[in-house]
Design a protein around this motif. Sequence first.
Motif, PDB file in Angstrom:
ATOM      1  N   THR A 129       0.811  -1.231   0.088  1.00 40.08           N
ATOM      2  CA  THR A 129       0.075  -0.058  -0.076  1.00 40.08           C
ATOM      3  C   THR A 129       0.967   1.294  -0.110  1.00 40.08           C
ATOM      4  O   THR A 129       0.518   2.320  -0.746  1.00 40.08           O
ATOM      5  CB  THR A 129      -0.926   0.005   1.273  1.00 40.08           C
ATOM      6  N   ALA A 130       2.059   1.323   0.869  1.00 38.20           N
ATOM      7  CA  ALA A 130       2.883   2.429   0.829  1.00 38.20           C
ATOM      8  C   ALA A 130       3.251   2.867  -0.451  1.00 38.20           C
ATOM      9  O   ALA A 130       3.409   4.195  -0.637  1.00 38.20           O
ATOM     10  CB  ALA A 130       3.965   2.381   1.672  1.00 38.20           C
ATOM     11  N   TYR A 131       3.357   2.009  -1.310  1.00 40.61           N
ATOM     12  CA  TYR A 131       3.749   2.104  -2.792  1.00 40.61           C
ATOM     13  C   TYR A 131       2.824   3.242  -3.591  1.00 40.61           C
ATOM     14  O   TYR A 131       3.340   4.554  -4.318  1.00 40.61           O
ATOM     15  CB  TYR A 131       4.153   1.138  -3.847  1.00 40.61           C
ATOM     16  N   THR A 132       1.538   2.761  -3.166  1.00 44.44           N
ATOM     17  CA  THR A 132       0.696   3.731  -3.991  1.00 44.44           C
ATOM     18  C   THR A 132       0.583   5.083  -3.360  1.00 44.44           C
ATOM     19  O   THR A 132       0.443   6.159  -4.051  1.00 44.44           O
ATOM     20  CB  THR A 132      -0.791   2.921  -3.865  1.00 44.44           C
ATOM     21  N   ARG A 133       0.565   5.055  -1.765  1.00 48.30           N
ATOM     22  CA  ARG A 133       0.609   6.304  -1.395  1.00 48.30           C
ATOM     23  C   ARG A 133       1.833   7.256  -1.610  1.00 48.30           C
ATOM     24  O   ARG A 133       1.892   8.651  -1.679  1.00 48.30           O
ATOM     25  CB  ARG A 133       0.781   6.243   0.226  1.00 48.30           C
ATOM     26  N   MET A 134       3.117   6.667  -1.843  1.00 47.77           N
ATOM     27  CA  MET A 134       4.090   7.420  -2.535  1.00 47.77           C
ATOM     28  C   MET A 134       3.524   8.042  -3.622  1.00 47.77           C
ATOM     29  O   MET A 134       4.008   9.091  -3.981  1.00 47.77           O
ATOM     30  CB  MET A 134       5.269   6.512  -2.646  1.00 47.77           C
ATOM     31  N   ALA A 135       3.137   7.215  -4.622  1.00 45.40           N
ATOM     32  CA  ALA A 135       2.596   7.563  -5.930  1.00 45.40           C
ATOM     33  C   ALA A 135       1.988   8.878  -6.122  1.00 45.40           C
ATOM     34  O   ALA A 135       1.825   9.990  -6.799  1.00 45.40           O
ATOM     35  CB  ALA A 135       2.061   6.445  -6.875  1.00 45.40           C
ATOM     36  N   GLN A 136       0.974   8.793  -5.097  1.00 45.84           N
ATOM     37  CA  GLN A 136      -0.003  10.022  -4.782  1.00 45.84           C
ATOM     38  C   GLN A 136       0.589  11.244  -4.391  1.00 45.84           C
ATOM     39  O   GLN A 136       0.099  12.429  -4.517  1.00 45.84           O
ATOM     40  CB  GLN A 136      -1.183   9.541  -3.954  1.00 45.84           C
ATOM     41  N   GLU A 137       1.788  11.328  -3.922  1.00 44.49           N
ATOM     42  CA  GLU A 137       2.630  12.259  -3.506  1.00 44.49           C
ATOM     43  C   GLU A 137       3.332  13.261  -4.744  1.00 44.49           C
ATOM     44  O   GLU A 137       3.553  14.236  -4.369  1.00 44.49           O
ATOM     45  CB  GLU A 137       3.791  11.953  -2.538  1.00 44.49           C
ATOM     46  N   ARG A 138       3.009  12.336  -5.805  1.00 45.66           N
ATOM     47  CA  ARG A 138       3.898  12.855  -7.022  1.00 45.66           C
ATOM     48  C   ARG A 138       5.280  13.461  -6.797  1.00 45.66           C
ATOM     49  O   ARG A 138       5.549  14.647  -7.057  1.00 45.66           O
ATOM     50  CB  ARG A 138       2.994  14.013  -7.614  1.00 45.66           C
ATOM     51  N   PRO A 139       6.135  12.782  -6.427  1.00 41.06           N
ATOM     52  CA  PRO A 139       7.275  13.434  -6.036  1.00 41.06           C
ATOM     53  C   PRO A 139       8.373  13.457  -7.385  1.00 41.06           C
ATOM     54  O   PRO A 139       8.073  13.009  -8.430  1.00 41.06           O
ATOM     55  CB  PRO A 139       8.059  12.114  -5.320  1.00 41.06           C
ATOM     56  N   ASP A 140       9.521  13.854  -7.321  1.00 42.40           N
ATOM     57  CA  ASP A 140      10.247  14.367  -8.317  1.00 42.40           C
ATOM     58  C   ASP A 140      11.076  13.044  -8.693  1.00 42.40           C
ATOM     59  O   ASP A 140      11.607  12.786  -9.689  1.00 42.40           O
ATOM     60  CB  ASP A 140      11.270  15.459  -8.100  1.00 42.40           C
ATOM     61  N   LEU A 141      11.475  12.333  -7.329  1.00 43.32           N
ATOM     62  CA  LEU A 141      12.070  11.328  -7.422  1.00 43.32           C
ATOM     63  C   LEU A 141      11.815   9.995  -6.569  1.00 43.32           C
ATOM     64  O   LEU A 141      11.099  10.619  -5.394  1.00 43.32           O
ATOM     65  CB  LEU A 141      13.787  11.528  -7.218  1.00 43.32           C
ATOM     66  N   ILE A 142      11.888   8.933  -6.786  1.00 41.35           N
ATOM     67  CA  ILE A 142      11.830   7.972  -5.657  1.00 41.35           C
ATOM     68  C   ILE A 142      13.070   7.174  -5.498  1.00 41.35           C
ATOM     69  O   ILE A 142      13.769   6.768  -6.526  1.00 41.35           O
ATOM     70  CB  ILE A 142      10.609   6.884  -5.989  1.00 41.35           C
TER      71      ILE A 142
END
Length: 502
Positions: free
Chosen positions: A157-170
């Motif tokens: 789930t945390a991967y989807t939550r990261m995606a929703q942050e729209r970061p410049d980099l992961i």
Amino acid sequence: MIDRRSFLVMGLASGVPGVPPLRAPYGEPFTLGVACGDPAPDGFVAWTRLAPVPLAEDGFGGMPPVPVPVYWEVATDPACAKVVRRGTEEAVREWAHAVHVEVGGLEPAREYWYRFKAGPYISPIGRAVTAPAAGAPVKTLTMAVTSCANYQHGHFTAYTRMAQERPDLILHLGDYIYEYGKDEQPCPGGNVREHEGPEAKTLTDYRRRHALYKTDPDLRAAHAAAPWVPIMDDHEVRNNWTGLLEAPRREAAFRAYYEHMPLRRSAMPQGPSIRLYRRLRWGSLATLHLLDTRQYRDRALCGSGFSECPKSEDPGRTITGTEQERWLLEGFRESKARWDIIGQQVFFGRRTKYPPPELVVRQDAWDGYSGSRTRVTRGWVDAGVRNAVVLTGDVHSHWAGDLALDYDDEDSPLVGSELAVTSISSGGDGHDHDRARDALLDTNPHLKFHLRRRGYLLLKVEPTAIAADFKIVRYVSTPGAPALTAAGFTVADKLPGLIRQA
């Protein structure tokens, strides 16, 4: 090169004499999604792998034993209507029909979108971001940091939550997959889902394990949301491995890792070795130094857990190897960035179970290679690095701490900060209090925070400060948990030491 109309309407013909077309019976080939990574001012790496049957027993993903042309395009809009770059790459069986496109000729510091086509099939669309021009002033960099995703222990789930942050980099700090068989290393309380087959040891095993992980929709969402900067830890090969591990297994694991990651050709493995340490620059704002602390380290002398081991205090011991250490120290001396960020795998600062003079520390971390830690820390101090921040994976817990040259001297000045990210799922749901780890906060006053929940770290890097939010999801045993901010810290420009915000 092909025009846009050809990309959209090309049917079953492969366009390559003597090569059978990718016909419909093979099925949808983009089951593993798309990814991009290692952005530069003029481009990035775009990745996909053709695998209509991801878990095919031979490890080839259900693909025929022939090369297949894969068409790609890069656009300036999310619908891929305004195409600015396009081309063709050949997906070959030797590399499991994986494609690595090193896109160039783009503008710095802007968003792009990309996709692929094979036969009549069109891939999902991914989002990319190019780095700012060298030395350019930059107002902000938003970066999500993650590590340790055990498929068996919970949902991603945390991967989807990261995606929703729209970061410049992961930034992924390792343990992207776990090698264990389905009956090995079960999660406390029982596994949520199971690996396919026994422990991964062969190239076929590792290919199938990577494919299994990429069938996860949360992971695919994170890959499609932003450029990744991945680095390997141990479970991509074997738990706590070193360079002494048998060459055939290292070769198999490295090859499968490269096949499934958006890495540049400079990272293509050469037999049982792979060059993963590298730098990424973000204008004048930040330089990201990615380290490999597994492949070149000296062997462990007293196991991998917490122990008292005077032999490990030998100042000549190294966790990075001589060549990588020299490369890192040169990077410090050459840096003109506001922030030098070191991305690596294992705990950097000291964590001792008992007050000095007794030194019971984790031998698998930099504590087991304290001479190496001193040389690296002294290296950034002597180089006059403006701000040093170490990012750490591996520990399955959130940690925040300050860094010093001499942890035995209470008056030793602070010289940097360490932010350690918890796991995506490894360890299961987790808990708010861990007596053994919480006790380390009392024994090590430079440590400021610990929490054993799942989640990720969200950094906002600006010229005046880095703001770090420790994000958690309270459960991974079932999908869909919201992301919460458990704590926030700030590191101010030219003021080493963490400031608690929340």
